[in-house]
Scaffold this motif. Structure first.
Motif, PDB file in Angstrom:
ATOM      1  N   ASN A 179       0.848  -1.195   0.000  1.00  0.00           N
ATOM      2  CA  ASN A 179       0.000   0.000   0.000  1.00  0.00           C
ATOM      3  C   ASN A 179       0.883   1.245   0.000  1.00  0.00           C
ATOM      4  OD1 ASN A 179       0.474   0.840   2.921  1.00  0.00           O
ATOM      5  ND2 ASN A 179      -0.367  -1.212   3.218  1.00  0.00           N
ATOM      6  N   THR A 210       1.070   3.712   2.184  1.00  0.00           N
ATOM      7  CA  THR A 210       1.677   4.028   3.486  1.00  0.00           C
ATOM      8  C   THR A 210       2.955   3.216   3.666  1.00  0.00           C
ATOM      9  OG1 THR A 210      -0.578   4.342   4.312  1.00  0.00           O
ATOM     10  CG2 THR A 210       1.175   4.232   5.957  1.00  0.00           C
ATOM     11  N   ASP A 211       2.890   1.930   3.334  1.00  0.00           N
ATOM     12  CA  ASP A 211       4.096   1.086   3.375  1.00  0.00           C
ATOM     13  C   ASP A 211       5.182   1.656   2.468  1.00  0.00           C
ATOM     14  OD1 ASP A 211       3.023  -0.719   5.124  1.00  0.00           O
ATOM     15  OD2 ASP A 211       3.159  -2.458   3.781  1.00  0.00           O
ATOM     16  N   SER A 226       0.219   4.988  -4.147  1.00  0.00           N
ATOM     17  CA  SER A 226      -0.800   4.081  -3.621  1.00  0.00           C
ATOM     18  C   SER A 226      -1.712   3.662  -4.777  1.00  0.00           C
ATOM     19  CB  SER A 226      -1.633   4.829  -2.581  1.00  0.00           C
ATOM     20  OG  SER A 226      -2.861   4.169  -2.340  1.00  0.00           O
ATOM     21  N   PHE A 275      -4.763   2.364  -3.949  1.00  0.00           N
ATOM     22  CA  PHE A 275      -6.068   2.310  -3.282  1.00  0.00           C
ATOM     23  C   PHE A 275      -7.149   2.483  -4.364  1.00  0.00           C
ATOM     24  CE2 PHE A 275      -9.528   4.275  -0.819  1.00  0.00           C
ATOM     25  CZ  PHE A 275      -9.559   3.459   0.304  1.00  0.00           C
ATOM     26  N   ASP A 303      -5.870  -3.221  -1.732  1.00  0.00           N
ATOM     27  CA  ASP A 303      -4.738  -2.358  -1.410  1.00  0.00           C
ATOM     28  C   ASP A 303      -3.555  -2.653  -2.322  1.00  0.00           C
ATOM     29  OD1 ASP A 303      -5.219  -0.526   0.796  1.00  0.00           O
ATOM     30  OD2 ASP A 303      -5.668  -2.317   1.990  1.00  0.00           O
ATOM     31  N   GLY A 304      -2.773  -1.622  -2.582  1.00  0.00           N
ATOM     32  CA  GLY A 304      -1.556  -1.795  -3.365  1.00  0.00           C
ATOM     33  C   GLY A 304      -0.741  -0.520  -3.304  1.00  0.00           C
ATOM     34  N   GLY A 305       0.545  -0.633  -3.609  1.00  0.00           N
ATOM     35  CA  GLY A 305       1.406   0.547  -3.626  1.00  0.00           C
ATOM     36  C   GLY A 305       2.685   0.248  -4.375  1.00  0.00           C
ATOM     37  N   SER A 353       5.946  -6.604   2.691  1.00  0.00           N
ATOM     38  CA  SER A 353       5.008  -5.751   1.992  1.00  0.00           C
ATOM     39  C   SER A 353       5.025  -6.095   0.507  1.00  0.00           C
ATOM     40  CB  SER A 353       5.399  -4.280   2.210  1.00  0.00           C
ATOM     41  OG  SER A 353       4.415  -3.434   1.684  1.00  0.00           O
ATOM     42  N   GLN A 391      -3.913  -8.127  -7.937  1.00  0.00           N
ATOM     43  CA  GLN A 391      -3.946  -6.656  -8.026  1.00  0.00           C
ATOM     44  C   GLN A 391      -3.012  -6.165  -9.142  1.00  0.00           C
ATOM     45  OE1 GLN A 391      -6.314  -5.409  -6.604  1.00  0.00           O
ATOM     46  NE2 GLN A 391      -6.754  -6.790  -4.887  1.00  0.00           N
TER      47      GLN A 391
END
Ligand code: PLP
Length: 386
Positions: free
Chosen positions: A63, A65-66, A190, A192, A202-204, A238, A244
């Motif tokens: 995500n 944030t990560d 992100s 999102f 979620d993904g990033g 992570s 995704q």
């Protein structure tokens, strides 16, 4: 109005239905392969995104944030190091700084563009400053040329939070262009679902042009190991799920067309609210294209919260990004940043309103929304407000 498509802040359903067949097939292909973790789609998507961004390395993660946290870990920032960020942003940017025991140093934003005020960055720099985290808020780039020159002068890392602006183009004074998120040391984004390039969960990802840093990002995202079962540093787990990645690889092909659709919506609103005494449309900066993650108005002389209530009664959703400044949040309040120290951000939190914007809005919806906003202003103009 009876048959008007229901207005949503972000209409993910219509976007999905347009490419449903292709997406469903990609998902089922992963399901039949059962390679749910690190399947081939992850690398394919990372490579395609790297090509799109014109960057040498894309490291996917779980995500946005990560992505920010791993970036700061990979740069070996140490407890007590100071990191400069705009006061007007989503909490994630400050959260990871605090979580790593670094010190978030808030800088006020430009009242017109919502972006970090580059005139105030140098004043915030101390001997402990290690990095600047510009946030490309709402879809356009912060003034990266100035930020990069300050970073160079003081030997600081630059971590771009590009969660809201993927696909935006930054133009330097010499006319050369780079994609948002590829100018600093590391870019973090992100996926999102409601972001401009969003998946179904979620993904990033992190981007960099530095080979050594790319290696460290990969290692930190994978339990601090560069060789299997050899852990040189404490990392995290992570990953971007294969499903995704397969979805994102399809949506990436539509990203520019999505930005165009968002700009059509923004142009419509701009025209409707042009020169209005109670409404300030988002100001477009010269050095960046705008991908309009949000269309955010500033209200003046009307009650923002009453406007939201009125719109809700007409089945028009709206949002306030962001209602409470970071330094007013219990978790992030400090002696250094008391009420009144970041006046632009404090005022924006009181007067901003984001209207529905997404890739599949029609003119009927846009007329309905803008006419109700204008109607409210006409009927509720106050002598004094805000
Ligand atoms: C969405 C967002 C993030 C966090 O992304 P997640 O994937 O939700 O963790 C960080 N910064 C900004 C500016 C964002 O808009």
């Amino acid at each position: 109005m009876e048959n008007m498509k229901k207005i949503q802040m972000v209409d993910l359903q219509s976007q999905y239905l347009k490419i449903k067949q292709e997406l469903d097939k990609a998902i089922m292909d992963v399901v039949s392969s059962t390679q749910f973790i690190n399947g081939p789609a992850v690398k394919i998507f990372a490579d395609n995104l790297a090509t799109y961004l014109n960057v040498t390395a894309v490291i996917p993660c779980a995500n946005g944030t990560d992505a920010l946290q791993i970036a700061m870990m990979a740069l070996n920032l140490q407890p007590g190091d100071e990191v400069i960020l705009p006061a007007f942003t989503y909490v994630a940017t400050a959260e990871v700084i605090a979580l790593l025991k670094l010190k978030p140093i808030l800088v006020d934003v430009n009242p017109k563009t919502f972006l970090i005020d580059t005139n105030k960055i140098e004043l915030a720099i101390t001997a402990k400053t290690k990095a600047i985290v510009p946030v490309h808020l709402f879809g356009q780039c912060a003034d990266m040329e100035t930020i990069m020159s300050i970073a160079k002068k003081y030997n600081l890392f630059v971590i771009e939070d590009v969660a809201q602006a993927i696909g935006a183009d930054y133009t330097f004074t010499d006319g050369s262009k780079m994609k948002a998120g590829t100018i600093g040391t590391i870019g973090c984004t992100s996926f999102f679902p409601s972001k401009n390039l969003g998946c179904m969960g979620d993904g990033g990802a992190m981007f960099t042009n530095d080979e050594q840093i790319a290696k460290r990002l990969k290692m930190m995202a994978n339990h601090g190991q560069s060789i299997q079962y050899q852990h040189d540093e404490i990392g995290v787990n992570s990953r971007l799920d294969t499903i995704q990645a397969a979805i994102l690889d399809i949506k990436l092909k539509h990203l520019d067309e999505y930005a165009k659709a968002r700009n059509i919506v923004a142009d419509f609103y701009d025209e409707a609210f042009k020169n209005h005494p109670n409404l300030l449309s988002p100001v477009r900066v010269k050095h960046s294209t705008h991908v309009f993650h949000q269309y955010t108005l500033q209200t003046c002389g009307i009650n923002r919260d009453e406007l939201r209530k009125y719109l809700a009664e007409q089945n028009i959703p709206s949002m306030v990004y962001y209602p409470i400044p970071l330094h007013f949040q219990k978790a992030y309040s400090t002696e250094q940043f008391k009420e009144g120290t970041l006046p632009i951000t404090e005022n924006l939190c009181k007067c901003v309103i984001s209207l529905p914007i997404s890739t599949e809005m029609n003119e009927e919806q846009l007329s309905y929304i803008s006419s109700h906003v204008l109607k409210f202003c006409k009927e509720h103009t106050q002598e004094k407000s805000n």
